[in-house]
Design a protein around this motif. Structure first.
Motif: not given
Length: 135
Positions: A124-135
């Motif tokens: 789930i954390e990896r999924i959350r990361g993939a869905l995050a806005e680029p910095a």
């Protein structure tokens, strides 16, 4: 203004969403768990609206690799990132809906059987990361 998605773009959104559920489900496999998890995921997907609902409920199902979890992840996580880009460009108002639906489905799947185990939480954390806005 919302733009229509192409078939390829719809498939990208669907590959990300269904693939995310598949990854979480596979993190803690079990036959009965799989049935409960697919029902939980369906409920979360049904909460989608607008462009996201249309993308997730029409057209063919995505084909995911079957060889290994790593291979599935190598398809799904980039698809989630591309889905974020597609929605940011074509329908920014739907981006939060997509992100929420995918994460809700992943979390419901994890909780559907025996609660969230560490392997599921990591996925789930990896999924959350993939869905995050680029910095």
């Amino acid at each position: 203004m919302m733009q229509q998605l192409t078939d390829d773009e719809r498939l990208t959104l669907k590959t990300g969403a269904f693939g995310a559920v598949f990854l979480v489900s596979n993190a803690d496999p079990g036959m009965f768990a799989m049935i409960r998890e697919s029902i939980a995921a369906s409920d979360a997907m049904a909460d989608a609206s607008g462009l996201v609902k249309e993308a997730l409920t029409t057209g063919p199902l995505p084909r995911l690799p079957r060889e290994s979890a790593l291979e599935v992840e190598s398809v799904v996580l980039p698809a989630l990132g591309r889905a974020v880009d597609i929605l940011r460009e074509k329908s920014p108002g739907d981006l939060a809906v997509y992100r929420d639906v995918v994460l809700a489905a992943a979390e419901r799947v994890a909780r559907a059987s025996r609660g969230v185990v560490p392997a599921e939480a990591a996925v789930i954390e990896r999924i959350r990361g993939a869905l995050a806005e680029p910095a």
